[in-house]
Design an enzyme around this catalytic site. Structure first.
Site, PDB file in Angstrom:
ATOM      1  N   SER A   1       0.832  -1.190   0.000  1.00  0.00           N
ATOM      2  CA  SER A   1       0.000   0.000   0.000  1.00  0.00           C
ATOM      3  C   SER A   1       0.874   1.251   0.000  1.00  0.00           C
ATOM      4  O   SER A   1       1.806   1.377   0.784  1.00  0.00           O
ATOM      5  CB  SER A   1      -0.915   0.007   1.229  1.00  0.00           C
ATOM      6  OG  SER A   1      -1.709   1.156   1.261  1.00  0.00           O
ATOM      7  N   GLY A   2       0.561   2.179  -0.910  1.00  0.00           N
ATOM      8  CA  GLY A   2       1.333   3.406  -1.023  1.00  0.00           C
ATOM      9  C   GLY A   2       2.455   3.334  -2.028  1.00  0.00           C
ATOM     10  O   GLY A   2       3.175   4.318  -2.227  1.00  0.00           O
TER      11      GLY A   2
ATOM     12  N   THR B   1      -2.234   1.862  -7.998  1.00  0.00           N
ATOM     13  CA  THR B   1      -3.413   2.437  -8.663  1.00  0.00           C
ATOM     14  C   THR B   1      -2.998   3.441  -9.723  1.00  0.00           C
ATOM     15  O   THR B   1      -3.547   3.456 -10.830  1.00  0.00           O
ATOM     16  CB  THR B   1      -4.323   3.104  -7.622  1.00  0.00           C
ATOM     17  OG1 THR B   1      -4.694   2.138  -6.633  1.00  0.00           O
ATOM     18  CG2 THR B   1      -5.567   3.664  -8.270  1.00  0.00           C
TER      19      THR B   1
ATOM     20  N   ASN C   1      -0.881   5.452   2.898  1.00  0.00           N
ATOM     21  CA  ASN C   1      -1.299   5.977   1.603  1.00  0.00           C
ATOM     22  C   ASN C   1      -2.604   6.749   1.784  1.00  0.00           C
ATOM     23  O   ASN C   1      -3.526   6.279   2.438  1.00  0.00           O
ATOM     24  CB  ASN C   1      -1.508   4.804   0.616  1.00  0.00           C
ATOM     25  CG  ASN C   1      -1.793   5.294  -0.787  1.00  0.00           C
ATOM     26  OD1 ASN C   1      -1.773   6.494  -1.054  1.00  0.00           O
ATOM     27  ND2 ASN C   1      -2.057   4.366  -1.682  1.00  0.00           N
TER      28      ASN C   1
ATOM     29  N   SER D   1      -5.498   4.695  -0.658  1.00  0.00           N
ATOM     30  CA  SER D   1      -5.138   3.279  -0.696  1.00  0.00           C
ATOM     31  C   SER D   1      -6.319   2.436  -1.186  1.00  0.00           C
ATOM     32  O   SER D   1      -7.441   2.577  -0.704  1.00  0.00           O
ATOM     33  CB  SER D   1      -4.723   2.808   0.706  1.00  0.00           C
ATOM     34  OG  SER D   1      -4.463   1.419   0.714  1.00  0.00           O
ATOM     35  N   SER D   2      -6.061   1.568  -2.169  1.00  0.00           N
ATOM     36  CA  SER D   2      -7.099   0.652  -2.644  1.00  0.00           C
ATOM     37  C   SER D   2      -7.299  -0.436  -1.600  1.00  0.00           C
ATOM     38  O   SER D   2      -6.360  -1.164  -1.263  1.00  0.00           O
ATOM     39  CB  SER D   2      -6.696   0.027  -3.981  1.00  0.00           C
ATOM     40  OG  SER D   2      -6.573   1.009  -4.970  1.00  0.00           O
TER      41      SER D   2
ATOM     42  N   GLY E   1      -0.222  -5.821  -2.385  1.00  0.00           N
ATOM     43  CA  GLY E   1       1.028  -6.568  -2.298  1.00  0.00           C
ATOM     44  C   GLY E   1       1.143  -7.314  -0.985  1.00  0.00           C
ATOM     45  O   GLY E   1       0.240  -7.318  -0.144  1.00  0.00           O
TER      46      GLY E   1
ATOM     47  N   GLU F   1       1.795  -8.177   2.691  1.00  0.00           N
ATOM     48  CA  GLU F   1       1.626  -7.326   3.872  1.00  0.00           C
ATOM     49  C   GLU F   1       2.218  -8.010   5.103  1.00  0.00           C
ATOM     50  O   GLU F   1       1.855  -9.150   5.416  1.00  0.00           O
ATOM     51  CB  GLU F   1       0.148  -7.003   4.123  1.00  0.00           C
ATOM     52  CG  GLU F   1      -0.409  -5.959   3.183  1.00  0.00           C
ATOM     53  CD  GLU F   1      -1.717  -5.378   3.675  1.00  0.00           C
ATOM     54  OE1 GLU F   1      -2.233  -5.860   4.701  1.00  0.00           O
ATOM     55  OE2 GLU F   1      -2.224  -4.442   3.024  1.00  0.00           O
TER      56      GLU F   1
END
Length: 1138
Positions: free
Chosen positions: A107-108, A112, A157, A160-161, A387, A389
């Site tokens: 994330s970040g 996206t 992020n 973040s998605s 991704g 984590e």
């Protein structure tokens, strides 16, 4: 000549990690740092792109950059995400290979944004056209909608998605986009009810409260204050750089472009508002007589408002929060819910409501952007998924376990496809393939997904078994089954090296993933896998009046009760991942690995430890080793020879033979060891990067020598060119001077000749002028003499005529004077006689008056004033009525004339007489009507009440009589059979057009209307196509324009509504709808039919609702009305402007 560049030119660090020397983790990180410091955020590992998030805007995504990378070789320019997107698009378009682009990272890291850059590049380089641009716009505008409902601000992020997204973009044979299909994976729905500190809920909640109008918020029963909603965290409600109000407007616009109807958007916003209201429900315990506590809602105001939004009875939902019904075969058991269970039920409902709404949004977007054609399509898939984590504090739960399982599968397919691609290229080029040693993570995937002893299978088994099920029992089962597995660790592991490992808490287990060891807490595994929603809540939701709620909770339908336990979250995700893997294996993969350089979300900061951590769990070093296991660099013979041909005299400047032979001569001349390279069928393979750098160094030195030679030749050429230019200039100057001198001499001679010529011409002209003047004077003298003679003769004749006229006029004057004298004498005599008669009458009148006054003097003095007044009024009234009789207007009811009022005091009488007279003549006029004519005028009156000043078509229908039968249904032998099928009397028969939903075109139909039903039949054959009882007709919808379109809407659930409503068009729309309305108004057994007049209304076609929208414009077919299908849910009718 086009200048060709290469990946190796002007390189900062190493553009392709395969070429790094020496290869180690430190050199890998240092190369990334060097390129990041110079804003080079993209680096290759073979065909894999590494993307570093710069946390700032860079000028590398312009239209010029798109054209620069368009139709270029992958290694031809410096590393860029456009190069990978272009390679994938050209392979799909030219080689007919389906592609997929896998974007991974934590994330970040910019996943996206990377997917947006890929889609925008493909949209920029594919074809143009109205339909193609519409499809591209819809595909691009689906992103803001999904980001609003699926993205949130996290500590890592700001956007973040919180879901995985896979989009298949479908192309035709030309490479133009036709549509797309989106799949979503594992929405983080727990965020709806609880967010970690420093994070926000999903964007849409804040965007709605910040950007919606006051009127919209009032309809949704919401307030702009975030603090009034328990589901919204307050410590990070506002984010720097995010304008929630502007984002809400962007989302509304994007939903309109994608194809959402206005009522669908309203339904979605109502559900979002309902989730916020749901979070404000609080419960209190209430003791019962059996000793158990029962939950009750403290404040029912939020519950009431939520029920009003969703159309649910408040008592039904209130009971669902207090009781739970358990069904087993033929038995039902109802139990009360305590406060903790009620809060669990509330949060479960909120999570399910939002997650199902998100899935519906994805399906609705798919419905709008799906390809309309059924022909074979090429597909490019873009996977934007979370991704690997690993939370440092060990707070890894069920979500991280599922995410890491997905990344294990992606790593497995990545290694397999990379090795497969390498092996295929070696075999294709005829190079001997040697097996490469690498870590195969299939054993980890099997540990998680094995159907018998896998962790997911045991979790499902634990959730389904009877008895007490807790997270501890699940961990005990793992310790029993997986204790001896080499990648599984726990406090109860049978492996002796973990018996004294006190770093493992008792409620945790550890899995050694390909990216490293991850510690998972089992707390919440069972509940999150169950994802249980009480059946009472599902059934309560299904009872809502809002149609969208019924779609989201189909299991709540009492007619379809299913006692089977729904599949678990782990089972569903494993099935989804399996489907995704099968899909990816059918396509050619392209990889983008996203890395974030720091945790501060700031530019120009590169944290080595954080980047190293990501490099490890992304397996980038493993990827480089796989690529370098054989030959580190390969290149086609033509570009290789073009780049290094200056290193050998035989190949410089031009090689006339085959490119492979030129490369062989080149490498032999440079004395490169034979073990350092191999010749393929179309490429040269170089084993060691040092050999490539040796060639580059030799090329650099040679280029410097060539530059010196080119400078020398250029200076000589420049000096020689300057001398030749001076020489040529001297010749030109001399030629121009000689020309000027001769030109000057010629002009002098020519000037002298002109002077002589002018003097001679002047003398000749003056001589000729004198002769002409003398001739003219002679002619003028003759003319003057002749004119004088003619004038004398004319005057003599005039004098004679005047004398003759004077004699005639004298006779006329004398006769007129005599007649006048005679007439005046007669007039004087008549006047004298009239005066004598008048004098006699006056004297007689005075005498009579005197006589009357003498006789009545004794009576007259007492009430003389009143009698005079009454007499005067009587005479005035008599005179008024006699005058009114003579000036009475005509008997026509439309004649508005009336005699003027003679006296002011008669104003009321005058107006009342006018009203009475008008009523009398209207009655006399109506007495002449037949029954048929009365019915016609009643229909005209009803049409006026319905359409006057509401429908633009009405004025043109006023002068048209309502005939009823326009096709002569009783006389035409063609329709005898059709007439016999109709039982009642036909009130109206006409030809109408039935509008086709697929293309907006009309088909002619015979329209028959009776007192009980309406019938549509084929115009040619007379065959009945549809017969609808008027009891099934609920309403009729028309526009305000001058068109003839009208929609017959049928009642839901009626037998006639199976095929949906009817959209028809007729020039006699006013007459048809008036007769329909009058039939409903005069019948006691049915309700009056509603007439809806609006420029936008919905029509139900089978299972779909289509919006019919009327706009003013100029149709293509002239000045007629045109209907066109814009998408699956919109018919647009163009009406000529008045």
């Amino acid at each position: 000549m086009e200048v060709k560049t290469s990946l190796l030119d002007n390189m900062i660090g190493v553009g392709d990690m395969v070429l790094i020397e020496p290869l180690s983790e430190d050199t890998f990180i240092e190369n990334l740092r060097k390129r990041f410091d110079h804003n080079e955020i993209y680096t290759y590992i073979g065909s894999v792109v590494i993307s570093m998030n710069p946390y700032k805007s860079l000028p590398i995504y312009t239209a010029e950059k798109v054209e620069e990378y368009r139709n270029r070789n992958f290694y031809e320019l410096s590393p860029h995400i456009y190069a990978l997107a272009d390679e994938a698009y050209r392979s799909l378009r030219d080689q007919d290979k389906d592609q997929c682009i896998l974007i991974t990272g934590e994330s970040g890291a910019g996943k996206t944004e990377a997917s947006k850059f890929v889609m925008s590049y493909v949209a920029a380089v594919c074809g143009k056209g109205q339909e193609v641009n519409k499809v591209k716009e819809q595909l691009l505008q689906s992103n803001p909608v999904l980001e609003a409902f699926g993205n949130a601000k996290t500590v890592r992020n700001d956007n973040s998605s919180r879901f995985g997204k896979y989009m298949d973009i479908e192309f035709d044979f030309k490479g133009d986009p036709l549509g797309g299909v989106i799949s979503n994976y594992l929405l983080e729905k727990s965020r709806v009810v609880k967010q970690p500190r420093g994070e926000r809920n999903f964007h849409i909640f804040y965007q709605l409260l910040s950007g919606a109008s006051d009127d919209t918020l009032q309809k949704l029963k919401l307030d702009r204050d975030f603090s009034k909603y328990n589901y919204l965290s307050l410590d990070s409600a506002t984010v720097n750089g995010l304008d929630d109000a502007a984002s809400f407007r962007t989302v509304r616009n994007a939903m309109q472009i994608v194809g959402f109807m206005e009522d669908e958007v309203q339904s979605v916003l109502e559900l979002v508002a309902a989730v916020l209201k749901l979070g404000n429900l609080e419960f209190k315990p209430e003791s019962r007589c059996n000793g158990f506590d029962e939950s009750r809602i403290k404040d029912k105001n939020d519950l009431k408002e939520m029920c009003e939004l969703l159309g649910i009875e408040q008592s039904v939902l209130e009971r669902a929060f207090s009781y739970r019904t358990v069904e087993a075969k033929m038995e039902k058991v109802s139990t009360t819910l305590n406060v903790a269970q009620a809060y669990y039920a509330r949060d479960a409902l909120a999570k399910n409501l939002y997650s199902r709404l998100f899935s519906w949004l994805v399906n609705r977007i798919n419905e709008s952007i799906k390809a309309q054609t059924k022909s074979r399509k090429k597909v490019m898939g873009v996977l934007d998924i979370y991704g690997f984590e690993i939370f440092e504090n060990g707070d890894n739960s069920f979500e991280q376990f599922i995410i890491n399982y997905c990344n294990e599968k992606l790593q497995q397919i990545f290694i397999e496809l990379t090795l497969h691609e390498e092996q295929e290229e070696y075999i294709r080029e005829g190079i001997e393939w040697t097996n490469i040693e690498y870590f195969n993570n299939a054993i980890i995937c099997d540990l998680i997904e094995n159907n018998k002893n896998g962790i997911l299978a045991m979790l499902d088994e634990e959730c389904l078994r009877p008895g007490t099920v807790t997270d501890e029992t699940f961990l005990d089962k793992l310790n029993t089954v997986c204790a001896e597995h080499q990648h599984f660790e726990s406090r109860q592991s049978k492996n002796s090296k973990f018996l004294t490992d006190h770093s493992l808490p008792h409620n945790c287990f550890r899995i050694q993933h390909y990216a490293g060891k991850v510690l998972y807490r089992v707390e919440g595994f069972v509940d999150k896998n169950n994802d249980l929603l009480y059946r009472d809540l599902s059934q309560a939701m299904y009872k809502a009046n809002q149609s969208l709620i019924k779609i989201l909770f189909p299991e709540g339908n009492p007619a379809k009760v299913n006692l089977k336990r729904p599949p678990t979250a782990g089972f569903q995700f494993r099935a989804s991942v399996g489907t995704l893997m099968k899909n990816l294996l059918t396509k050619n993969p392209n990889y983008i690995r996203c890395i974030k350089p720091n945790d501060k979300k700031a530019a120009h900061i590169f944290t080595d430890s954080l980047v190293c951590h990501q490099v490890r769990y992304l397996g980038l070093m493993e990827n480089v080793r796989v690529r370098r296991a054989g030959y580190a660099f390969r290149q086609a013979y033509e570009p290789c020879l073009e780049r290094y041909k200056m290193l050998c005299k035989q190949t410089w400047p031009h090689w006339k033979g085959p490119a492979r032979e030129g490369v062989e001569v080149l490498l032999k001349n440079l004395q490169v060891p034979a073990e350092e390279f191999a010749y393929g069928r179309s490429k040269i393979f170089i084993r060691n990067p040092r050999t490539l750098f040796f060639l580059e160094e030799k090329r650099r030195q040679c280029l410097e020598d060539l530059a010196t030679l080119i400078q020398k030749i250029y200076r000589g050429w420049k000096s020689r060119t300057h001398f030749l230019l001076l020489k040529k200039s001297q010749v030109v100057v001399a030629a121009w001077y000689r020309r000027f001198a001769q030109q000057k001499k010629y002009q002098n001679i020519r000037s002298s000749a002109l002077v002589v010529q002018s003097f001679i011409r002047g003398w000749k002209a003056r001589k000729l002028l004198r002769e002409l003047k003398h001739k003219k004077r002679c002619e003028e003298a003759v003319t003057t003499i002749s004119a004088y003679w003619h004038g004398t003769q004319a005057r003599w004749e005039l004098r004679r005529l005047k004398e003759e006229a004077r004699n005639k006029h004298a006779v006329s004057v004398i006769w007129a004077a005599w007649l006048g004298t005679k007439a005046r004498r007669e007039l004087k005599r008549l006047k004298e006689e009239a005066r004598r008669k008048h004098a006699v009458a006056v004297i007689w009148a005075y005498w009579l008056g005197l006589k009357v006054r003498r006789d009545y003097r004794k009576f007259f003095r007492a009430n003389a004033g009143k009698k005079i007044y009454d007499f005067t009024i009587q005479r005035i009234m008599q005179k008024y009525f006699m005058g009114l009789k003579k000036t009475m207007p005509s008997m026509s009811p439309v004649d508005k004339s009336w005699p003027a009022r003679p006296y002011g005091f008669l104003d009321g009488t005058h107006q009342e007489l006018r009203r009475v007279f008008h009523l009398w003549r209207c009655k006399k006029y109506r007495s002449q009507f037949t029954e048929e004519k009365k019915a016609t005028y009643e229909e005209k009156l009803a049409a006026s009440e319905l359409f006057k000043d509401k429908k633009a078509l009405y004025p043109s229908s006023v002068g048209q009589p309502f005939k009823g039968d326009y096709v002569e249904i009783t006389k035409n032998p063609k329709y005898q059979k059709l007439n016999s099928l109709v039982e009642d009397k036909v009130l109206l028969a006409d030809v109408v057009s039935k509008i086709n939903r697929a293309n907006g075109k009309g088909a002619p139909r015979i329209f028959l209307l009776t007192k009980k039903s309406l019938v549509l039949a084929d115009q040619k054959t007379g065959q009945v196509k549809a017969s609808v009882p008027l009891l099934d007709l609920s309403s009729v919808s028309v526009s305000t324009q001058s068109d003839g379109f009208f929609a017959l809407k049928l009642k839901e659930g009626s037998t006639s509504a199976a095929k949906g409503d009817f959209l028809l068009s007729s020039d006699r729309l006013i007459e048809i709808i008036t007769k329909l309305h009058r039939i409903g108004a005069t019948s006691a057994d049915r309700n009056q039919i509603n007439i809806d007049i609006s420029d936008e209304f919905l029509v139900q076609f089978k299972q779909d609702k289509v919006c019919v929208k009327f706009i003013q414009g100029t149709p293509k077919n002239g000045n007629g009305v045109a209907c066109k299908r814009k998408n699956n849910r919109l018919l647009e009718v163009s009406v000529p402007s008045p």
